[in-house]
Design an enzyme around this catalytic site. Structure first.
Site, PDB file in Angstrom:
ATOM      1  N   ARG A 159      49.348   7.033  99.395  1.00 54.40           N
ATOM      2  CA  ARG A 159      48.916   5.757  98.819  1.00 54.40           C
ATOM      3  C   ARG A 159      47.824   5.147  99.701  1.00 54.40           C
ATOM      4  NH1 ARG A 159      52.781   0.588  97.286  1.00 54.40           N
ATOM      5  NH2 ARG A 159      53.432   0.761  99.470  1.00 54.40           N
ATOM      6  N   ASP A 439      58.233  -4.602 103.594  1.00 51.11           N
ATOM      7  CA  ASP A 439      56.804  -4.401 103.758  1.00 51.11           C
ATOM      8  C   ASP A 439      56.076  -5.664 103.318  1.00 51.11           C
ATOM      9  OD1 ASP A 439      56.678  -4.358 100.979  1.00 51.11           O
ATOM     10  OD2 ASP A 439      56.257  -2.212 100.830  1.00 51.11           O
TER      11      ASP A 439
END
Length: 524
Positions: A159, A439
């Site tokens: 990603r 996150d």
């Protein structure tokens, strides 16, 4: 060091990654796609102004024929057909080794939300992935424990950072390169052919897309990159994270733009709540309750995930579920059992709703998630399971859940934001907080909830009006509580910076689109 007009603005040069040929490729990507990226960001800003003025997201009438046509995406390659459990995490060396060897079907190596984008994190991450693809990645901890890749490793996906981010250490004509192109470009250039030789391929996750024109941009990037390395078109496969509210209104179009390169869609549910707040947060009827009350069974979340499954399966691609952020609680068996039961119920909901796979953040959850999917999904996926279109109706996407706002909910948001920002500023983008692996998405939701409650002057269930004075008091209390745990006192420097950053995020009349845009300026 200078290659044409591309310059490296760091003493650390990473010669194994930033080769002359790799830099030339990055410069070619920049020259071809930077102006288009800038235009897409301007269009995002224009749409944001409309949303702030009260305009609601909607389907594009000009693409109605495309939505109604019976086209299909290209079939998944062999090693992406069974994705029942994917583990995700930053590109840190030990994490890469443990994730690839965890028993998960796939590993998403993350340069984005779980990665603090320091220069060393990003470049060493590229080194780690190159070593992993070559099969020679290893690590020895300071305590002397050795880590190495197992015989059977997970399928690797990467990603890159989102379209809105830049990499200030690499510049062309003084302008920073797109972080998306840097992360994608370096991984692709160094590993695409090696992956193909191993029977796999260059596979990616695409974050933060808001419009099908952004998917078109990525598709053009893929076509250019494949031509550059003389790799057959369609070799790259990409899964788009549906983590913005506007993207839900153009799912068919996003898949269509990537139809030869698509590996499906993923429900990035925490970022999705953050986007929901950004798009609808100024509307008084869209006031959200405490974050803990926004569960996946609420209408707004259920409609979103069902829409993703319905469109993906109609187009012949995977619909991936969301993250289980729990971390096994080794020191408390009772608490651990409760946490694991929560994970089990979440994965059961996903597989019964039609998802073809799910995410976990810790190797200790892989076997649990696999057990649930093995029981209810005996085949490699359930793409043949069709859902009725708009089962809950598009209006449900805009319907906030019932619930209340509490002082504890507000202070939890502040506490988590301070701790996460401190961790991020210190170079750790994946933070273990209260037995959850957090996150940037968690901090984004937390700060936007505080901003929304301030904007509307909301009142807690205890009868306290949320105004600037009250939020300042809560921030001070949470800061002092955390500061008491920091010894010696000089360790407060980063926490103090995190406090100032949080205050700017929640008190600005127009908060930044992403906290990382402001926080990146503070990274060393």
């Amino acid at each position: 060091m200078e290659i044409s007009t591309l310059t490296i603005h760091s003493e650390k040069r990473y010669p194994q990654i930033l080769t002359q040929q790799a830099l030339q490729f990055l410069e070619a990507l920049h020259g071809q796609f930077e102006s288009m990226r800038s235009g897409l960001l301007l269009e995002r800003a224009s749409r944001a102004i409309l949303y702030h003025s009260g305009v609601l997201p909607s389907k594009d009438p000009s693409t109605a024929a495309l939505r109604n046509a019976p086209w299909q995406c290209a079939a998944a390659p062999k090693d992406l057909r069974d994705r029942r459990v994917e583990i995700t995490g930053p590109v840190e060396r030990k994490m890469v080794i443990n994730a690839l060897s965890s028993g998960a079907n796939c590993f998403m190596a993350d340069f984005e939300d779980s990665n603090s984008p320091t220069w060393s994190n990003c470049m060493e991450g590229q080194e780690n992935l190159k070593g992993a693809v070559a099969g020679n990645l290893s690590y020895t901890s300071p305590e002397g424990k050795h880590y190495a890749l197992g015989e059977n490793t997970a399928t690797l996906l990467v990603r890159p950072r989102g379209l809105h981010l830049e990499e200030r250490h690499l510049r062309v004509g003084g302008k920073p390169l797109s972080a998306s192109l840097v992360d994608f470009g370096l991984f692709f250039f160094h590993n695409a052919k090696a992956l193909i030789e191993k029977g796999s391929g260059p596979y990616f996750y695409l974050p933060k897309l808001e419009h099908y024109l952004e998917a078109r941009w990525w598709n053009k990037v893929f076509e250019f990159a494949q031509n550059y390395l003389s790799i057959p078109q369609g070799t790259i496969k990409a899964t788009v994270l549906i983590e913005t509210l506007p993207a839900v209104y153009c799912l068919d179009e996003i898949l269509y733009e990537l139809r030869y390169h698509s590996a499906g869609l993923n429900c990035g549910r925490w970022d999705y709540i953050f986007s929901w707040l950004k798009v609808l947060g100024r509307r008084p009827e869209s006031l959200l309750p405490d974050r803990s009350q926004i569960t996946m069974d609420t209408p707004m979340m259920k409609a979103y995930t069902q829409k993703v499954v319905e469109v993906c399966h109609r187009r012949g691609v995977h619909a991936m579920g969301g993250m289980a952020a729990q971390i096994p609680i080794k020191e408390d068996r009772e608490k651990n059992a409760l946490a694991m039961e929560k994970v089990r119920k979440d994965k059961l909901r996903e597989v019964l709703d039609g998802h073809d796979g799910t995410w976990v953040a810790h190797p200790g959850l892989v076997s649990l998630a696999k057990e649930v999917f093995d029981t209810h999904m005996p085949g490699p996926n359930q793409i043949d399971k069709k859902l009725k279109s708009d089962m809950m109706g598009m209006q449900a996407l805009l319907t906030p859940p019932n619930g209340s706002i509490s002082e504890q909910g507000a202070r939890t948001n502040i506490n988590i934001s301070l701790l996460y920002l401190e961790s991020w500023l210190e170079g750790r983008g994946a933070a273990a907080l209260y037995h959850l692996m957090e996150d940037a998405a968690t901090a984004e939701i937390s700060r936007m909830q505080i901003w929304q409650w301030l904007y509307h002057g909301a009142t807690t269930k205890e009868g306290v009006r949320i105004d600037r004075n009250q939020v300042e008091k809560w921030i001070a209390l949470e800061f002092e509580s955390l500061a008491a745990l920091r010894q010696p006192p000089q360790n407060l420097k980063t926490l103090t910076t995190a406090r100032s950053l949080l205050e700017s995020l929640v008190f600005d009349e127009v908060p930044p689109e992403f906290l990382t845009l402001r926080a990146y300026k503070l990274l060393k």
